[in-house]
Write a protein that holds these residues in place. Structure first.
Motif: not given
Length: 88
Positions: A14-18, A45-48
């Motif tokens: 949700r934070k990466l794809s608001p 990469l950020q998600l991981a």
């Protein structure tokens, strides 16, 4: 499906794809792929890294194929976590 892990994955996504946050629910987790969220390699990469921090485990980026659904990814992470906890 591990509720703790899927909640972490959904929260981080949700934070990466608001703009798609309203679609990111446990109910929809079996239908939404990482690819459908239009995450680029830096987002992945950020998600991981975010999930690593939240779950306290090392995760390789290869564990995030774009064709996995959020549910499949969560199940895979739960399996990895269980393996880490098993005595050698």
């Amino acid at each position: 499906m591990n509720p703790d892990i899927i909640s972490v994955v959904i929260d981080k996504l949700r934070k990466l794809s608001p703009e798609k946050a309203s679609d990111l629910t446990v109910k929809n987790a079996q239908f939404i792929t990482l690819q459908s969220l239009d995450l680029d390699s830096l987002d992945t990469l950020q998600l991981a890294m975010d999930i690593e921090d939240a779950l306290g485990m090392n995760i390789e980026i290869v564990n995030f194929p774009a064709t996995l659904t959020i549910g499949q990814l969560s199940e895979h992470l739960a399996e990895m976590r269980a393996e880490l906890r098993e005595p050698a």
